[in-house]
Enzyme design. Structure first.
Site, PDB file in Angstrom:
ATOM      1  N   LYS A  91      42.760  37.815  43.470  1.00  0.00           N
ATOM      2  CA  LYS A  91      41.910  38.819  42.823  1.00  0.00           C
ATOM      3  C   LYS A  91      41.591  39.953  43.793  1.00  0.00           C
ATOM      4  CE  LYS A  91      40.127  35.332  39.685  1.00  0.00           C
ATOM      5  NZ  LYS A  91      39.146  34.281  39.439  1.00  0.00           N
ATOM      6  N   ASP A 125      33.322  38.418  33.984  1.00  0.00           N
ATOM      7  CA  ASP A 125      34.125  37.390  33.313  1.00  0.00           C
ATOM      8  C   ASP A 125      33.527  37.021  31.949  1.00  0.00           C
ATOM      9  OD1 ASP A 125      36.402  35.908  33.086  1.00  0.00           O
ATOM     10  OD2 ASP A 125      35.792  34.296  34.428  1.00  0.00           O
ATOM     11  N   GLN A 180      33.209  32.412  41.324  1.00  0.00           N
ATOM     12  CA  GLN A 180      34.381  31.560  41.112  1.00  0.00           C
ATOM     13  C   GLN A 180      33.945  30.133  40.779  1.00  0.00           C
ATOM     14  OE1 GLN A 180      37.627  32.730  41.194  1.00  0.00           O
ATOM     15  NE2 GLN A 180      38.252  30.713  40.505  1.00  0.00           N
TER      16      GLN A 180
END
Ligand code: NDP
Length: 288
Positions: free
Chosen positions: A58, A125, A102
């Site tokens: 990422k 997200d 994450q």
């Protein structure tokens, strides 16, 4: 028996490259006209090797397309309180537009509490309950979870018809399965969810015009799960004998499906490209 490969590949690598190239162009223009540029911060807690790989990819992609990014790493022993404090600081930092924590997080940390701490306006997200709620209502302002949103982008790139089709989603996690079904519903598919308690799974998946597998079980979906000509999307990323494999047994299914995503090179790159697109979209919203 291995069947000859006739399916068309849904090439996530190629489509993600097209997407990131256009984002890169946009970022070039912004860098000449804006004092503050889009910035993504990824928070990594612990030393899970797979998470380290994903986070690295990422950050690398952000760098490649000219987006500001930072990876904040903390030890596995980090307390919930410490992590909440980190996120609260990022929430109030005007130079940060996207925050991604994450997953998975170490056991002592309550994942939902952490997701809920992220400012929904920076929830890149789309996992904050507010964003998931907006997604459920079909509100276009919802920031959509990167993996399922990336799948929809990939299907659209190949002009896969979704309206009126029976889409079966294998898996019901909050991060992939559930939002995947909601996004397919928004595309007017007729959606079924399957999970570990589903009885006679293959008889349901064989009804799918579009099958999305997100179970985390290597090669579980074999040719007998598939209707001939179906569109098969493999979200799974599993390690088997040192190799990356999906949830779909590519060898057997590729001869029967109409379209299929490879692993690697299918959904994975689409997830990362969508993360970049979401960060840019949140940045633009912050200016409005
Ligand atoms: P979870 O473990 O959170 O969810 C798995 C889902 O699959 C659950 O709903 C579970 O059912 C269901 N399931 C598990 N085993 C079976 C089975 N034998 N039969 C039927 N259903 C089953 O995983 P995630 O959703 O987070 O991830 C799924 C996969 O996708 C993983 O391989 C992960 O690595 C990958 N992934 C890939 C991404 C990418 O960018 N390509 C991004 C995110 C994830 P139940 O709810 O009943 O337990």
């Amino acid at each position: 028996m291995t069947q000859s490969l006739t399916s068309q590949i849904l090439d996530g690598k190629l489509v993600s490259q097209q997407l990131t190239a256009s984002l890169s162009e946009e970022l070039k223009v912004l860098s000449g006209s804006q004092a503050v540029l889009p910035k993504l911060v990824v928070v990594l807690v612990g030393d899970d090797p797979a998470s380290q790989v994903y986070v690295g990819k990422k950050a690398k992609m952000a760098q490649r397309i000219g987006m500001l990014s930072e990876v904040l790493t903390y030890p596995a022993s980090t307390s919930q309180q410490e992590l909440v404090a980190v996120i609260q600081k990022l929430n109030t930092d005007p130079t940060v537009h996207g925050i991604l924590v994450q997953l998975p997080l170490p056991r002592q940390i309550n994942t939902l509490d952490i997701i809920t701490t992220v400012d929904p306006k920076k929830d890149v997200d789309g996992l904050h309950p507010l964003n998931l709620g907006l997604l459920m209502t079909g509100d276009p302002s919802a920031c959509k979870p990167c993996t399922p949103a990336g799948v929809i982008t990939l299907l659209k790139a190949y002009k896969v018809a979704m309206a009126g089709k029976h889409a079966v989603v294998l898996g019901r996690s909050n991060i992939v399965g559930k939002p995947m079904g909601m996004l397919l519903l928004q595309e007017n598919a007729t959606v079924s969810y399957c999970h570990s308690k589903t009885e006679d799974l293959p008889s349901l998946t064989r009804q799918a015009d579009i099958l999305v597998a997100a179970v985390g079980v290597p090669n579980m979906v074999t040719a007998d799960f598939i209707k001939p000509g179906a569109v098969v999307v493999d979200v799974g990323i599993n390690r088997l004998d040192g190799k990356l494999v999906g949830d779909v047994d590519f060898e057997s299914v590729a001869g029967k499906a109409g379209f299929i995503t490879p692993v690697p090179g299918g959904v994975g790159p689409m997830t990362i490209a969508t993360l970049m697109a979401n960060t840019l979209a949140l940045y633009k919203r912050s200016l409005a």
